[in-house]
Motif scaffolding. Structure first.
Motif, PDB file in Angstrom:
ATOM      1  N   ASP A 166      56.085 -19.881 -27.390  1.00 52.89           N
ATOM      2  CA  ASP A 166      57.260 -19.431 -26.639  1.00 52.89           C
ATOM      3  C   ASP A 166      57.114 -19.754 -25.161  1.00 52.89           C
ATOM      4  O   ASP A 166      58.018 -20.288 -24.532  1.00 52.89           O
ATOM      5  N   ASP A 167      55.982 -19.395 -24.604  1.00 50.95           N
ATOM      6  CA  ASP A 167      55.778 -19.612 -23.166  1.00 50.95           C
ATOM      7  C   ASP A 167      54.341 -20.075 -22.949  1.00 50.95           C
ATOM      8  O   ASP A 167      53.420 -19.273 -22.780  1.00 50.95           O
ATOM      9  N   PRO A 168      54.147 -21.406 -22.952  1.00 55.26           N
ATOM     10  CA  PRO A 168      52.776 -21.947 -22.903  1.00 55.26           C
ATOM     11  C   PRO A 168      52.029 -21.619 -21.614  1.00 55.26           C
ATOM     12  O   PRO A 168      50.798 -21.683 -21.591  1.00 55.26           O
ATOM     13  N   LEU A 169      52.747 -21.260 -20.541  1.00 46.94           N
ATOM     14  CA  LEU A 169      52.038 -20.889 -19.311  1.00 46.94           C
ATOM     15  C   LEU A 169      51.077 -19.728 -19.575  1.00 46.94           C
ATOM     16  O   LEU A 169      50.073 -19.543 -18.896  1.00 46.94           O
ATOM     17  N   ARG A 170      51.393 -18.939 -20.597  1.00 46.99           N
ATOM     18  CA  ARG A 170      50.559 -17.779 -20.921  1.00 46.99           C
ATOM     19  C   ARG A 170      49.141 -18.176 -21.308  1.00 46.99           C
ATOM     20  O   ARG A 170      48.226 -17.372 -21.219  1.00 46.99           O
ATOM     21  N   MET A 171      48.964 -19.437 -21.721  1.00 53.15           N
ATOM     22  CA  MET A 171      47.598 -19.876 -22.058  1.00 53.15           C
ATOM     23  C   MET A 171      46.748 -19.902 -20.788  1.00 53.15           C
ATOM     24  O   MET A 171      45.594 -19.475 -20.795  1.00 53.15           O
ATOM     25  N   ASP A 201      52.911 -29.391 -21.901  1.00 54.07           N
ATOM     26  CA  ASP A 201      53.819 -30.439 -21.410  1.00 54.07           C
ATOM     27  C   ASP A 201      55.147 -29.891 -20.901  1.00 54.07           C
ATOM     28  O   ASP A 201      55.789 -30.514 -20.069  1.00 54.07           O
ATOM     29  N   ILE A 202      55.576 -28.735 -21.439  1.00 52.19           N
ATOM     30  CA  ILE A 202      56.873 -28.214 -20.988  1.00 52.19           C
ATOM     31  C   ILE A 202      56.738 -27.267 -19.788  1.00 52.19           C
ATOM     32  O   ILE A 202      57.713 -26.740 -19.286  1.00 52.19           O
ATOM     33  N   VAL A 203      55.511 -27.088 -19.324  1.00 58.69           N
ATOM     34  CA  VAL A 203      55.306 -26.215 -18.152  1.00 58.69           C
ATOM     35  C   VAL A 203      55.318 -27.079 -16.891  1.00 58.69           C
ATOM     36  O   VAL A 203      54.683 -28.138 -16.861  1.00 58.69           O
ATOM     37  N   SER A 204      56.021 -26.636 -15.872  1.00 57.65           N
ATOM     38  CA  SER A 204      56.069 -27.435 -14.641  1.00 57.65           C
ATOM     39  C   SER A 204      54.691 -27.431 -13.988  1.00 57.65           C
ATOM     40  O   SER A 204      53.926 -26.462 -14.111  1.00 57.65           O
ATOM     41  N   LYS A 236      43.625 -31.103 -20.734  1.00 57.85           N
ATOM     42  CA  LYS A 236      45.064 -31.260 -20.521  1.00 57.85           C
ATOM     43  C   LYS A 236      45.420 -31.195 -19.032  1.00 57.85           C
ATOM     44  O   LYS A 236      46.200 -31.994 -18.534  1.00 57.85           O
ATOM     45  N   VAL A 237      44.828 -30.229 -18.329  1.00 60.62           N
ATOM     46  CA  VAL A 237      45.235 -29.966 -16.944  1.00 60.62           C
ATOM     47  C   VAL A 237      44.391 -30.760 -15.947  1.00 60.62           C
ATOM     48  O   VAL A 237      44.901 -31.276 -14.959  1.00 60.62           O
ATOM     49  N   ARG A 319      48.605 -34.809  -6.093  1.00 64.40           N
ATOM     50  CA  ARG A 319      50.049 -35.076  -6.264  1.00 64.40           C
ATOM     51  C   ARG A 319      50.495 -34.629  -7.658  1.00 64.40           C
ATOM     52  O   ARG A 319      51.494 -33.952  -7.816  1.00 64.40           O
ATOM     53  N   ARG A 320      49.710 -35.008  -8.677  1.00 63.54           N
ATOM     54  CA  ARG A 320      50.072 -34.653 -10.052  1.00 63.54           C
ATOM     55  C   ARG A 320      50.130 -33.136 -10.238  1.00 63.54           C
ATOM     56  O   ARG A 320      51.032 -32.612 -10.884  1.00 63.54           O
ATOM     57  N   LEU A 321      49.177 -32.432  -9.627  1.00 67.62           N
ATOM     58  CA  LEU A 321      49.113 -30.981  -9.815  1.00 67.62           C
ATOM     59  C   LEU A 321      50.013 -30.219  -8.840  1.00 67.62           C
ATOM     60  O   LEU A 321      50.040 -28.993  -8.863  1.00 67.62           O
ATOM     61  N   HIS A 322      50.701 -30.969  -7.972  1.00 67.23           N
ATOM     62  CA  HIS A 322      51.512 -30.320  -6.934  1.00 67.23           C
ATOM     63  C   HIS A 322      50.676 -29.377  -6.073  1.00 67.23           C
ATOM     64  O   HIS A 322      51.132 -28.293  -5.704  1.00 67.23           O
ATOM     65  N   LEU A 323      49.445 -29.784  -5.784  1.00 59.97           N
ATOM     66  CA  LEU A 323      48.639 -29.045  -4.812  1.00 59.97           C
ATOM     67  C   LEU A 323      49.034 -29.582  -3.437  1.00 59.97           C
ATOM     68  O   LEU A 323      49.539 -30.703  -3.326  1.00 59.97           O
TER      69      LEU A 323
END
Ligand code: CTP
Length: 482
Positions: A166-171, A201-204, A236-237, A319-323
């Protein structure tokens, strides 16, 4: 157990209680505030769930607080926020949520408190305390959050595959809470992260980076990175850090595992500094090693120029991580680039000039660089560790002496480009840069003192090479204000 005394310790709750009863709405404080109360670390951010309209409750609460209260309504989300001074309360109507596979945006329907608790991320974040007078202070804990808090366990209220899908950010949140609180992620929950990792992949990247930053700010960020590794989130990250894992052998000679080493360096730095960018520098200090690894028959495993290669990898990663790409990235790049320098200056015979150059290149970040380098000694050989630590201590003394003598840290050449152009009446050109650099080198090499007149005379002497002569200062080409 009743928590009415804890509620009353914050003057907001009696007001919320009165407002809810006036509107006839069932109302609870929920989530992080309840968790932190039970952990004995009270927080200011209050989330309120209302069985009915969260917005109506927020409007009435803002009115009750009177002048100076600020109300923000987010109609599309059915949420609202009220702020006044230190007070910050978010309101939401109790809801049921269902999700599409492609998006983190849920389809929302009105629901009961129980529905609302089911849709939350972890049992420890799904507890609610009633605010209505009739049940004021009553804890509603359908997923045994209290027990999980006591046992130090992170678990999802529902089947973890559903909660994470439902909400992968929770991982990432699971890893963050486990790291921050020193908790264990229940094996079922942890395994589900591995199965759902692709859903990241669906998390910004902004949201992912926010969680990563929170992990990096905890007292034990290396544990967070290792937890990410254990469930596939690291690959992944942060694939560049994942690539540090493993050991290669040549003629039975292995190099050390760079990932394990990096985790120890990060731990060492985190024990000594809260600076998140210094911690990132520790995480990335050897990121260039896999690309530069070579076997050399004379020297064994070598990683030639890995600090430069690593430094170059940082902009695309940030850049990829928006840091942030400003001063923060500049600092991390500088520390990664320079992290091999101090070790080479620990020799007896090292010249003052080499130390001046390090001070010049590191500038005000010299202390951070030293922390990184001192943490970079992770050998299992105690004698070696002690020897390096002593050498670094001596280097710190030398750095201090030379800085006191020559003031190099915030060094600005005493003659700048504009003055050189005026001295010879020349336009901006390559020669100006070359003369400026020659002054800098002469000062760093101890040929001239760090003073204006000495630098000016040095420029005049050097300019002869370019057939340049200083213009007569009394000449009418120089405009003098009258
Ligand atoms: N929540 C959730 N899933 C998310 C984010 C939040 O279920 N992806 C729920 C949890 O119940 C959480 C509450 O919303 O407790 C508030 O979220 P948030 O403010 O992000 O975190 P806190 O739990 O309050 O923790 P902290 O403020 O320490 O980040």
């Amino acid at each position: 157990m009743n928590y009415s005394d804890n509620l009353n310790a914050n003057k907001v709750f009696p007001v919320l209680s009165k407002t809810a009863d006036q509107l006839g709405l069932e109302c609870y404080v929920v989530g992080g505030w309840v968790r932190d109360l039970l952990l004995g670390r009270p927080s200011e951010d209050i989330d309120v769930v209302v069985v009915g309209s969260g917005i109506a409750m927020a409007e009435a609460f803002a009115k009750e607080l009177g002048s100076g209260a600020y109300l923000a309504v987010f109609k599309n989300f059915g949420t609202a926020q009220v702020r006044k001074g230190k007070i910050d309360v978010e309101f939401v109507g109790a809801r049921k949520e269902s999700y599409h596979r492609e998006s983190r945006k849920p389809i929302v329907e009105n629901g009961t408190l129980a529905d609302d608790q089911c849709r939350r991320d972890f049992s420890i974040n799904a507890m609610a305390i009633c605010l209505n007078a009739s049940r004021y202070g009553e804890l509603v804990d359908p997923f045994n959050g209290v027990e999980d808090l006591a046992n130090g366990i992170i678990r999802t209220p529902l089947d973890p595959d559903i909660t994470f899908s439902d909400d992968p950010l929770r991982m990432m949140r699971a890893v963050r809470f486990a790291t921050r609180l020193g908790f264990t992620i229940l094996s079922d929950t942890y395994e589900a992260i591995r199965r759902n990792v692709e859903r990241m992949d669906i998390v910004s990247s902004e949201r992912t980076a926010e969680e990563l930053n929170k992990i990096m700010r905890t007292s034990n960020p290396s544990r967070g990175i290792m937890l990410m590794d254990g469930c596939g989130l690291l690959a992944k990250v942060l694939p560049e850090i994942d690539a540090l894992k493993g050991v290669e052998k040549h003629n039975e000679r292995a190099h050390k595992d760079i990932f394990t080493h990096t985790m120890r360096v990060l731990e060492g730095v985190a024990n000594r500094s809260d600076d998140i960018w210094l911690r990132y520098a520790a995480l990335f200090h050897d990121v260039g090693k896999p690309k530069t690894k070579q076997w050399d028959d004379n020297h064994g495993w070598i990683f030639y120029n890995h600090n430069f290669v690593g430094m170059k990898m940082l902009t695309p990663i940030f850049r990829r991580l928006h840091l942030p790409l400003g001063e923060e990235l500049k600092l991390v790049k500088k520390l990664v680039e320079l992290h091999m320098r101090p070790i080479n200056l620990c020799d007896e015979g090292v010249t003052d000039s080499a130390i001046r150059r390090l001070l010049f290149d590191a500038g005000d970040d010299i202390d951070k660089l030293m922390i990184l380098c001192e943490s970079d000694i992770t050998s299992a050989n105690r004698e070696k560790v002690e020897r390096f630590a002593n050498n670094y201590q001596l280097l710190r003394i030398k750095l201090k002496e030379i800085e006191e003598k020559d003031r190099i840290r915030n060094f600005q050449p005493p003659v700048d480009g504009l003055e050189i152009m005026q001295m010879f009446n020349i336009p901006p050109c390559a020669v100006v840069g070359e003369l400026k650099n020659a002054v800098k080198d002469a000062i760093l090499d101890g040929i001239i003192p760090n003073e204006h007149d000495a630098a000016r005379n040095f420029v005049i002497a050097n300019a002869a090479k370019y057939n340049l002569k200083p213009v007569d200062v009394s000449s009418d080409r120089i405009h003098i204000e009258k």
